[in-house]
Design an enzyme around this catalytic site. Structure first.
Site, PDB file in Angstrom:
ATOM      1  N   ASN A  10       8.077   2.382   3.987  1.00 59.14           N
ATOM      2  CA  ASN A  10       6.836   1.638   3.802  1.00 59.14           C
ATOM      3  C   ASN A  10       5.782   2.624   3.307  1.00 59.14           C
ATOM      4  OD1 ASN A  10       4.472   0.198   4.022  1.00 59.14           O
ATOM      5  ND2 ASN A  10       4.577  -0.087   6.246  1.00 59.14           N
ATOM      6  N   TRP A  11       5.471   2.519   2.032  1.00 62.53           N
ATOM      7  CA  TRP A  11       4.536   3.481   1.428  1.00 62.53           C
ATOM      8  C   TRP A  11       3.077   3.191   1.803  1.00 62.53           C
ATOM      9  CZ3 TRP A  11       6.664   3.976  -4.334  1.00 62.53           C
ATOM     10  CH2 TRP A  11       7.955   4.533  -4.276  1.00 62.53           C
ATOM     11  N   LYS A  12       2.840   2.069   2.451  1.00 63.23           N
ATOM     12  CA  LYS A  12       1.470   1.671   2.838  1.00 63.23           C
ATOM     13  C   LYS A  12       0.531   1.779   1.624  1.00 63.23           C
ATOM     14  CE  LYS A  12       2.530   2.705   7.590  1.00 63.23           C
ATOM     15  NZ  LYS A  12       2.084   3.124   8.912  1.00 63.23           N
ATOM     16  N   HIS A 102       3.308  -6.513   9.964  1.00 68.28           N
ATOM     17  CA  HIS A 102       3.088  -5.112  10.338  1.00 68.28           C
ATOM     18  C   HIS A 102       1.845  -5.037  11.237  1.00 68.28           C
ATOM     19  CE1 HIS A 102       2.282  -0.843  10.160  1.00 68.28           C
ATOM     20  NE2 HIS A 102       3.518  -0.678   9.737  1.00 68.28           N
ATOM     21  N   GLU A 104      -0.527  -3.074  11.305  1.00 63.19           N
ATOM     22  CA  GLU A 104      -1.773  -2.812  10.574  1.00 63.19           C
ATOM     23  C   GLU A 104      -2.318  -4.104   9.973  1.00 63.19           C
ATOM     24  OE1 GLU A 104      -0.156   0.333   8.174  1.00 63.19           O
ATOM     25  OE2 GLU A 104      -0.022   1.598   9.959  1.00 63.19           O
ATOM     26  N   GLU A 174       8.274  -1.556  16.071  1.00 65.38           N
ATOM     27  CA  GLU A 174       7.377  -0.421  15.832  1.00 65.38           C
ATOM     28  C   GLU A 174       6.319  -0.364  16.925  1.00 65.38           C
ATOM     29  OE1 GLU A 174       7.420   0.729  11.351  1.00 65.38           O
ATOM     30  OE2 GLU A 174       5.917  -0.820  11.640  1.00 65.38           O
ATOM     31  N   GLY A 180       2.352   6.772  12.984  1.00 62.07           N
ATOM     32  CA  GLY A 180       1.452   7.764  12.379  1.00 62.07           C
ATOM     33  C   GLY A 180       0.899   8.786  13.358  1.00 62.07           C
ATOM     34  N   SER A 220       6.840   7.160  13.465  1.00 61.78           N
ATOM     35  CA  SER A 220       7.031   8.612  13.367  1.00 61.78           C
ATOM     36  C   SER A 220       8.495   9.023  13.227  1.00 61.78           C
ATOM     37  CB  SER A 220       6.377   9.328  14.554  1.00 61.78           C
ATOM     38  OG  SER A 220       4.979   9.099  14.550  1.00 61.78           O
ATOM     39  N   GLY A 241       7.243   5.358   7.636  1.00 62.10           N
ATOM     40  CA  GLY A 241       5.945   5.415   6.964  1.00 62.10           C
ATOM     41  C   GLY A 241       5.761   6.754   6.279  1.00 62.10           C
ATOM     42  N   GLY A 242       5.041   7.645   6.917  1.00 60.79           N
ATOM     43  CA  GLY A 242       4.663   8.938   6.332  1.00 60.79           C
ATOM     44  C   GLY A 242       5.803   9.710   5.684  1.00 60.79           C
TER      45      GLY A 242
HETATM   46  P1  13P Z   1       4.984   6.366  10.399  1.00 61.41           P
HETATM   47  O1  13P Z   1       6.442   6.645  10.083  1.00 61.41           O
HETATM   48  O2  13P Z   1       4.045   7.072   9.495  1.00 61.41           O
HETATM   49  O3  13P Z   1       4.705   6.559  11.854  1.00 61.41           O
HETATM   50  O4  13P Z   1       4.739   4.805  10.105  1.00 61.41           O
HETATM   51  C1  13P Z   1       5.590   3.866  10.643  1.00 61.41           C
HETATM   52  C2  13P Z   1       5.285   2.543  10.051  1.00 61.41           C
HETATM   53  O5  13P Z   1       4.249   1.959  10.328  1.00 61.41           O
HETATM   54  C3  13P Z   1       6.241   1.983   9.095  1.00 61.41           C
HETATM   55  O6  13P Z   1       5.961   0.654   8.821  1.00 61.41           O
END
Ligand code: 13P
Length: 258
Positions: A10-12, A102, A104, A174, A180, A220, A241-242
């Site tokens: 997920n590149w956000k 998600h 967020e 998640e 994050g 993470s 994510g990251g």
């Molecule tokens: P991180 O891997 O950066 O913690 O993000 C997880 C995430 O929200 C994937 O959708």
């Protein structure tokens, strides 16, 4: 039943079109030597404006090793919904999966369980795969309501879906406190929650759907956490994510999941 693992990035809200195409190409390059049959299902989720560019990079390559997801889509087909993008539209741009619910989106954009359910239905109706996110806050975990909170998110998201539709869906657990933050959820605890989710799926859609549905862990995930996570009975992959923002770390996670 053996479930095919899924590693999704997920590149956000990151990367311009050219950067997105570059990252997609770099991921494919990292996976070049690996036999497609041995790979997990690999999915990347760029921002809306990069869907076209990433789809072009993936189809030009022709290797078929990497699929594309949208990070969201609206359940109405078209109309006066300024700023929204429909499931038809992301499908038209080449997405085969859509991430929904998600944390967020729930937190910053008011996405509700009811909206997530409508989105899941629309995504499945159009032949795409929903990646349905769920997870608890730190306060909920400390209050001991993790399981009941997640069970209610899952029941709402899957409400009214057929057994076959549930079987085809993907869930991502998640924990919000792990996103994050660099604080990965302990692999045994993630596995326990995911097994609990599978139990909820069994209750509402039967044993066969519960056995088929892929349930991922997210929060993470890094190259040095994936091997232990994938060794657990109920964890079928990761939503990253990251660490999905550079080709080498994302590819290391893909390889770690094999
Ligand atoms: P991180 O891997 O950066 O913690 O993000 C997880 C995430 O929200 C994937 O959708």
């Amino acid at each position: 039943m053996s479930r095919r693992p899924v590693i999704a990035g997920n590149w956000k809200m990151h990367k311009l079109q050219s950067e997105s195409a570059e990252l997609a190409n770099a991921v494919m390059k990292e996976l070049k030597e690996i036999d497609k049959a041995l790979l997990p299902e690999v999915v990347i989720a760029p921002v809306f404006t990069s869907l076209y560019a990433v789809n072009k990079a993936l189809t030009d390559c022709g290797c078929g090793k990497v699929k594309m997801a949208a990070q969201n889509a609206y359940f109405e087909t078209q109309g006066a919904f300024t700023g929204e993008v429909s499931v038809e539209m992301v499908k038209d741009a080449g997405a085969e999966y859509v991430i929904i619910g998600h944390s967020e989106r729930r937190q910053y954009f008011g996405e509700t369980d009811e909206m997530i359910n409508k989105k899941a239905k629309k995504i499945l109706e159009l032949g795409l795969v929903p990646i349905i996110c769920c997870g608890e806050t730190l306060e909920q975990r400390e209050a001991g309501v993790t399981d009941s909170h997640i069970a209610s998110q899952i029941k709402a998201a899957l409400s009214g879906l057929s057994e076959a539709e549930v079987a085809k869906s993907i869930i991502a657990y998640e924990p919000i406190w792990a996103i994050g933050t660099g604080k990965t959820c302990d692999a045994d605890e993630a596995n326990r929650v995911i097994a609990m989710i599978r139990g909820v799926v069994k209750e509402i859609a039967g044993a066969s759907a519960a056995d088929s549905i892929r349930i991922l862990y997210g929060g993470s995930v890094k190259p040095n956490t994936i091997v232990e996570q994938m060794s657990k009975s109920d964890i079928d992959g990761a939503l990253v994510g990251g660490a999905s923002l550079t080709a080498d770390s994302f590819a290391a996670i893909v390889k770690g999941a094999m």
